[in-house]
Scaffold this motif. Structure first.
Motif: not given
Length: 190
Positions: A73, A75, A86-87, A90, A128, A130, A164-166, A176-177
């Motif tokens: 993952e 991040a 960040l949360r 994610k 944002c 992807r 971060t990984s999707c 990733v996003y």
């Protein structure tokens, strides 16, 4: 009644019908395709094998690429990005407004397209995006090249705030996003 044809007359008729005709020297059919200029073909092949020597200055370096595992993952957050943001990223709570798939591309082609995609997204103020890089489970046991490069490039890009990984439904560890920096433009209210 059977007609008795004289073979000498037939031969004379054949000669009259074929008068002025030259025999064919080539025993291959003409396919209609244009003939290949062998010298030009060699030059084009040489240029293609040399590759383009064009250097694009985009600020992304391949000097030190961070190797990652296929299922690892990803991040990262730049300075000033809050943990709560960040949360949310994610957790897929920040909707992505654009997506690019880099599967099967060369490293250079992926780099060029990623740079252009991020540039266009920030120009139209997308928050944002992807990026799908794949996991590349390689039979030779080596690490995924494109995933490792994307991980390194996004850390270097001046318009990337965090990534971060999707979530699995958006590609999981193969995507990733990416949270982008937006410029405050005149007349915008947020």
């Amino acid at each position: 009644m059977i007609q008795d044809d004289d073979p000498a007359d037939d031969l004379e008729l054949f000669r009259q019908a074929t008068r002025g005709v030259r025999p064919i020297r080539v025993d291959q059919a003409d396919t209609g395709r244009p003939r290949i200029d062998k010298a030009d073909f060699r030059q084009r092949r040489q240029r293609a094998s040399e590759g383009e020597q064009r250097i694009r200055v985009d600020g992304l370096s391949d000097q030190f690429v961070i190797d990652v595992q296929p299922e690892e993952e990803l991040a990262w957050a730049g300075n000033g990005v809050q943990d709560s943001q960040l949360r949310r990223l994610k957790g897929g709570q920040i909707p992505f407004d654009g997506s690019i798939d880099l599967h099967g591309m060369t490293v250079e082609k992926a780099r060029e397209l990623l740079w252009d995609f991020i540039d266009e997204a920030t120009r139209i103020e997308v928050r944002c995006i992807r990026v799908t890089h794949g996991k590349a489970r390689r039979k030779d046991g080596r690490r995924p090249i494109l995933k490792s490069h994307v991980n390194t490039w996004l850390r270097q890009h001046p318009k990337v705030l965090a990534f971060t990984s999707c979530l699995p439904r958006h590609g999981g560890a193969g995507s990733v996003y990416v949270l982008l920096r937006r410029e405050m433009l005149e007349g915008r209210e947020d």
